[in-house]
Scaffold this active site. Structure first.
Site, PDB file in Angstrom:
ATOM      1  N   LYS A   1      90.752  28.741  13.773  1.00 31.24           N
ATOM      2  CA  LYS A   1      90.366  27.510  12.743  1.00 31.24           C
ATOM      3  C   LYS A   1      88.897  27.506  12.433  1.00 31.24           C
ATOM      4  O   LYS A   1      88.359  27.119  11.542  1.00 31.24           O
ATOM      5  CB  LYS A   1      90.858  26.039  13.292  1.00 31.24           C
ATOM      6  CG  LYS A   1      92.476  26.025  13.078  1.00 31.24           C
ATOM      7  CD  LYS A   1      92.923  25.944  11.579  1.00 31.24           C
ATOM      8  CE  LYS A   1      94.471  25.755  11.692  1.00 31.24           C
ATOM      9  NZ  LYS A   1      95.006  25.944  10.587  1.00 31.24           N
TER      10      LYS A   1
ATOM     11  N   GLU B   1      91.635  16.934   7.261  1.00 31.08           N
ATOM     12  CA  GLU B   1      93.168  16.500   7.834  1.00 31.08           C
ATOM     13  C   GLU B   1      93.369  17.400   9.165  1.00 31.08           C
ATOM     14  O   GLU B   1      92.840  18.373   9.322  1.00 31.08           O
ATOM     15  CB  GLU B   1      94.151  16.740   6.889  1.00 31.08           C
ATOM     16  CG  GLU B   1      94.496  18.171   6.881  1.00 31.08           C
ATOM     17  CD  GLU B   1      93.673  19.262   6.549  1.00 31.08           C
ATOM     18  OE1 GLU B   1      92.614  18.880   5.755  1.00 31.08           O
ATOM     19  OE2 GLU B   1      93.758  20.546   6.793  1.00 31.08           O
TER      20      GLU B   1
ATOM     21  N   SER C   1      96.456  33.751  16.949  1.00 29.34           N
ATOM     22  CA  SER C   1      95.603  32.732  16.335  1.00 29.34           C
ATOM     23  C   SER C   1      94.794  31.758  17.508  1.00 29.34           C
ATOM     24  O   SER C   1      93.737  31.343  16.902  1.00 29.34           O
ATOM     25  CB  SER C   1      96.306  32.096  15.082  1.00 29.34           C
ATOM     26  OG  SER C   1      97.463  31.431  16.014  1.00 29.34           O
TER      27      SER C   1
HETATM   28  C1  LIG Z   1      96.463  28.235  16.941  1.00 31.08           C
HETATM   29  C2  LIG Z   1      97.166  28.090  15.526  1.00 31.08           C
HETATM   30  N1  LIG Z   1      97.617  29.084  15.014  1.00 31.08           N
HETATM   31  C3  LIG Z   1      98.226  28.922  13.505  1.00 31.08           C
HETATM   32  C4  LIG Z   1      97.965  27.551  12.691  1.00 31.08           C
HETATM   33  C5  LIG Z   1      98.700  27.641  11.802  1.00 31.08           C
HETATM   34  O1  LIG Z   1      97.724  27.562  10.405  1.00 31.08           O
HETATM   35  P1  LIG Z   1      97.493  28.664   9.435  1.00 31.08           P
HETATM   36  O2  LIG Z   1      98.872  29.207   9.200  1.00 31.08           O
HETATM   37  O3  LIG Z   1      96.643  28.360   8.314  1.00 31.08           O
HETATM   38  O4  LIG Z   1      96.842  30.010  10.440  1.00 31.08           O
HETATM   39  C6  LIG Z   1      97.254  26.557  13.481  1.00 31.08           C
HETATM   40  C7  LIG Z   1      97.058  25.376  12.865  1.00 31.08           C
HETATM   41  O5  LIG Z   1      96.841  24.224  13.526  1.00 31.08           O
HETATM   42  C8  LIG Z   1      96.880  26.721  14.835  1.00 31.08           C
HETATM   43  O6  LIG Z   1      96.364  25.606  15.465  1.00 31.08           O
END
Ligand SMILES: Cc1ncc(COP(=O)(O)O)c(C=O)c1O
Ligand SMILES: Cc1ncc(COP(=O)(O)O)c(C=O)c1O
Lengths: 416, 255, 416, 255
Positions: A93, A115, A384
């Site tokens: 993020k 948000e 992520s």
């Molecule tokens: C660690 C993590 N991975 C994935 C996501 C999903 O978001 P995005 O699909 O935009 O990567 C989030 C959303 O809060 C997240 O915190």
């Protein structure tokens, strides 16, 4: 493939998806934002500035880690992981947020709003605001405030005001609505830092642009690690779709299968999951400023969604993915809560990694497919975020008795 | 009679015209009908029937709550159209559909236009549908003789207002200030300047809304606009005093 | 300066400090360990292997971040921070642990044990054990198990067995004793992964060696950022002394003032802090395998210690620092709990960083001294870890009412 | 009479000799004295008086608890020496100080030797003081005619045992197995081999300890060693049955 080379009159559209469906009052603000962003995008020194900031503040490039134990245990493909969990604030993020911080600075604005659902985006935004010296207000559904108190605690300590949104389901989508309400009132001095590759144009493009740093690094890194080879499959979890867009952009032009992993929750069935494409419960609609697949009823009202991972628990998917899915370029799968729990345990024990529950959805599908692949094939997973920040959720997901005892004792201590 | 003629005719009787607002199914369709009786008794010229939506992101707290409770209690689009048909049959004021674009998009443009026409509506207000996205719907509306009510806002440039004006017919909705529905607008020089810019941009009637809640506001709009659009203030009056409250409220506006 | 170029018969000694005071039964084990370590140390390919592991698994090099806002607000020196918080598992502890993992592998051992106080070292060790496929037992004082449940939760999920030690003060030093007891029973297949630059030779040397990666990187990085200049002062917190040794080793040969920041707790006075050198309550003794300054009474029995930061809450200091302090090469200061609380709030709000409570001790002293320095002077702080993992402690330290409510609600939810 | 002669003399009476252990101040000095009375009555030849230490890292659970409670209850080094003086005056067995090196280091080697001598001790056992670190203390001990009891362990190489043997005088403490005090040792071929290696390495008497708790152990040591060292087992007996328990325990050992 240049997704952002829009045809005339179709700016912000990916096939039939995307666009900008906003109250008229925001037209000028969005125009200004588009202009600023496109200027930045054309300016190579902007990207250099961004890369340097990410390098010095967030520790980029994040590494790609080979998982020898898991690969061996599954007996198929060789598994590699892109480590977005090692970013400052613990997830991808921050990539988006720091980029929008630079944009906000260029716009001469002094206040940001965002948000947040799981709290990671709010946490990252509060961090960015502290770093850039912006005022910061974070909207978060009251339900999420309750279940994600740790993130709220840090956001407040980072100087942000966190507003518990009382409307609707009191979760992410309602926080987005509330952001819109703030934005239409304060656009003169306020930038809305949207947290994923959703919302009206130019957000999907802009968020994808900043997240593309993941894929650019990963493409180079995986080749370094494998003697010039590319992965056969890349797995990423998909909430709004920003981390997945981030890593996939490094491989669109290559012969690499891309798999988006959605929240399968309790399995198929209306209201039981947040899988917009992997299951067949979603349909095309227009909400929250853009056109895409939404989990909605026949009247176009949004459904409840369910997932163990708050960050994937969202009604809509980014319009780029809706398009790429239709084109057959990205495959979508869903991991159920149960699969996610088992996979998390497996990954912790075999490799010492603690993926966020969101990221574990990508691991789950990779773990499922790896054994069916050859030992000379390569899987790349985008981790992520890190899971240790979600201890309350993970402890509940794993139903840990010691943890419950600890919390009760702690509470008793606070009572006295 | 065309909407344009209707406006001209009513303007001859009283100025400004008055448009009021009801959220379908909130608190209930029966209550909606009672509100409309009172509005009718006070001679309103237009009523917006808002079709409730789960994501009312341009609305303020009171309408958000109304949308939400109505959706939660199971209000459907079909019920809203049925209600509209009943209303248009019973009253003389003109009825506009008001709501978010997804309601229309989901049922399909054709179908939307058809059913709106059948229900006796004269047009619609979709605040999250920008004109760039509205070509098809506007074309269908023209065929069906329905009026899409376009919004003009203080942040628009003159060029943009001209564009909006060009796309408008019969009336526009001038949003008196930034923000969402529900809070009071101070009708000051800024608003005057804005309305003058709107007037430059179009010949159609200027509806003025967002925060209209007092006699002064009505008087102000009489001078600088054509239609006073009363939203939250009426619902607030109803919430506090039901029939009696709403009745008093309209009296206080001099209606 | 080569601290590890020991004189004949003085191996493992730093001036009068250090040595190896162990039960005879461990002699062979320690000899074997020494031999293995020194062989590795002489072998350049070992360091290369280590660096690569740290690069690919833990994301090294960690960056140095410039803090423009804090520097400006304090109006003195320019402040830079070495970001050990961005390591996998969230602190510098991983540097040591992964190195010892490689050693353990070379020794052909299949089991590791470790003590832990705050839990970071145990967390890191459990992670390493998962990665290397070792069995793992972590000893942790019962008091610490209670107050650091989140870390226990992760260790267990990483596959480690966590033993709550019931002896003594039931904190870090007692966990060390228990490790020794395990080690004297199981040395044949077990490596003891000591967590800081304390204990018997070769641990202080070995831990310092692996942590030196911090200083090597930092020296290069700060020069890159400042056009070739070195810092005027380097601040690091000192529990056992491993992160401080790590960064200081990058600057020993330079004209750089080095400041070790100890836990001042409630201020000077026996039993009220854990400052072995900054205050004058400690004296030289021999315990837990080595000779150094300990907080002990006249009979040589150890005193209770106090600190808001569990990781600094230890009776002894590493022998190298005892020596360097006597030599005047390293200055020691103590930060009180109160100073730490205030500094943490300041750093979060001005720069969006969340240092661990331990690391905040270094920030506290830097914040105190920066305004008295010139604007052209440079401070480097070692941020040894991140604070978000310590949310329970930090929330208590900051006395957060929302947090208490959240915990009570969570407990009520578990009750039902 | 030298310690060597004492050992020889006692060996003539009974084999093996017996060494027992008491943690000073645990449960109390009065109880210690009662234990010693019983030990004396059963003809023990040596007693270790353990000076309690806050970090007893080579001890097992029971002694850890004993050390800790004694420290917590305020037992001081001075009290331990006073107690030792009393004990050596009252009984014929030889008394050794047992403890951790910090107790000695903190008071200073000279002072330690002086006070140990004054209290009538004949030597000391410091399990965390390796011979490499002991030169000065050993030299002072020689001058004062005190015996440092060195430990030999199964993990030592022959070369190391030879080194330890060379540094020893009068007796060594052979640790029958890995681990800490307190659990049972199986006196098997492995232990025999170890004791034979010790015997190769030194001429002095072999004390055998760690887990000695039954008649068979005593018999075993009679065959392969010289002194049976009884630690935890005696304290356990005391904990369970106080005077009576301890008395029975020694009887069960055939003492
Ligand atoms: C660690 C993590 N991975 C994935 C996501 C999903 O978001 P995005 O699909 O935009 O990567 C989030 C959303 O809060 C997240 O915190
Ligand atoms: C984040 C952090 N910093 C510092 C320390 C203190 O250890 P050392 O002095 O060995 O660096 C600890 C110990 O747990 C720690 O967790």
């Amino acid at each position: 493939m240049d997704l952002f080379d829009f045809k005339d009159g179709r700016e912000g559209y990916y096939g039939q998806f995307g666009g900008s469906f906003l109250p008229e009052i925001l037209t000028a603000t969005v125009e200004e934002l588009k202009a600023c962003f496109h200027e930045c995008k054309k300016d190579p020194s902007f990207w250099a500035e961004y890369e340097q900031l990410m390098h010095q503040y967030s520790g980029r490039p994040t590494p790609v880690t080979y998982l020898p134990n898991l690969s061996k245990q599954l007996g198929g493909a060789q598994i590699y992981v892109k480590r977005e969990d090692l970013n400052h604030t613990g997830s991808h993020k921050i990539n988006n947020v720091m980029g929008q911080g630079l944009i906000c600075q260029r716009l001469g604005k002094k206040r940001v709003i965002a948000e947040t659902g799981a709290g990671q985006h709010g946490f990252a935004t509060a961090t960015m605001a502290a770093k850039f010296g912006f005022d910061c207000k974070i909207y978060m559904g009251e339900v999420d405030v309750k279940r994600q108190r740790p993130n709220v605690f840090w956001m407040e300590n980072l100087g942000a005001e966190v507003v518990a949104v009382q409307d609707g389901q009191r979760t992410l989508k309602d926080a987005i609505n509330e952001c819109m309400r703030d934005w239409v009132s304060n656009m003169a001095d306020t930038h809305y830092v949207l947290g994923t590759a959703c919302g009206p144009h130019p957000f999907p493009e802009m968020v994808s642009y900043f997240q593309s740093i993941i894929g650019m690094e990963a493409n180079r890194q995986i080749k370094e690690l494998t003697g010039g080879r590319l992965p056969d499959k890349v797995f990423a979890c998909v909430g709004g779709g920003s981390n997945a867009m981030g890593i996939f952009q490094g491989f669109f032009d290559d012969d690499v299968e891309l798999i988006g992993c959605e929240a399968g929750g309790l399995g198929p069935g209306l209201g039981k999951h947040a899988a917009r494409l992997a299951y067949s419960d979603a349909s095309v609609g227009v909400a929250q400023g853009f056109k895409t697949f939404f989990l909605q009823n026949d009247d176009g009202n949004m459904l409840e969604t369910q997932s163990v991972a708050a960050g994937l628990d969202y009604i809509g998917i980014n319009p780029i993915f809706a398009y790429l899915w239709e084109q057959g370029r990205v495959r979508f799968e869903a991991a159920t809560n149960e699969e996610v729990r088992e996979t998390l345990k497996l990954v912790m024990k075999t490799e010492g990694l603690i993926p966020a529950l969101e990221s574990t959805h990508a691991f789950a599908k990779a773990v499922e497919e790896a054994p069916k692949m050859g030992k000379d094939e390569i899987i790349l997973i985008n981790q992520s975020g890190r899971g240790d920040k979600d201890i309350f959720t993970v402890a509940d997901a794993l139903d840990d008795a010691h943890w419950r005892e600890f919390i009760k004792e702690k509470a008793a201590q606070y009572e006295s | 009679m065309s909407l344009k003629d209707y406006i001209a005719e009513r303007k001859a009787i009283r100025t400004p015209l008055v448009m009021t607002h009801v959220v379908c199914g909130y608190p209930s369709f029966e209550d909606n009908m009672k509100e409309l009786e009172i509005m009718n008794a006070h001679g309103v010229d237009f009523v917006e029937l808002q079709f409730p939506f789960s994501e009312p992101s341009a609305d303020g707290p009171l309408f958000v709550k109304a949308n939400q409770e109505s959706v939660d209690s199971g209000t459907t689009v079909a019920q809203c159209f049925d209600f509209m048909a009943e209303v248009t049959k019973r009253f003389d004021f003109k009825v506009l559909m008001m709501g978010y674009y997804n309601t229309c998009f989901k049922m399909g443009h054709d179908n939307f236009i058809k059913r709106l026409k059948e229900a006796g509506g004269c047009g619609y207000i979709l605040p999250d549908l920008p004109i760039e996205e509205a070509d098809e719907l506007h074309a269908l509306s023209k065929q069906a003789d329905l009026t899409p009510v376009i919004l003009m806002t203080p942040t628009n440039t003159d060029a943009r207002l001209a564009q909006l004006g060009a796309a408008s017919q019969d009336l526009v909705y001038c949003v008196a200030r930034k923000g969402v529905t529900g809070s009071k607008t101070e009708m000051n020089q800024e608003v005057i300047t804005f309305l003058e810019r709107c007037r430059q941009a179009t010949d159609v009637a200027l509806g003025v809304g967002f925060g209209v809640s007092a006699k002064e506001d009505i008087d102000f709009i009489a001078e600088y606009g054509d239609i006073a659009i009363i939203g939250t203030a009426a619902l607030k009056a109803w919430e506090v005093g039901r029939e009696e409250g709403l009745h008093r409220f309209f009296e206080s506006l001099g209606l």
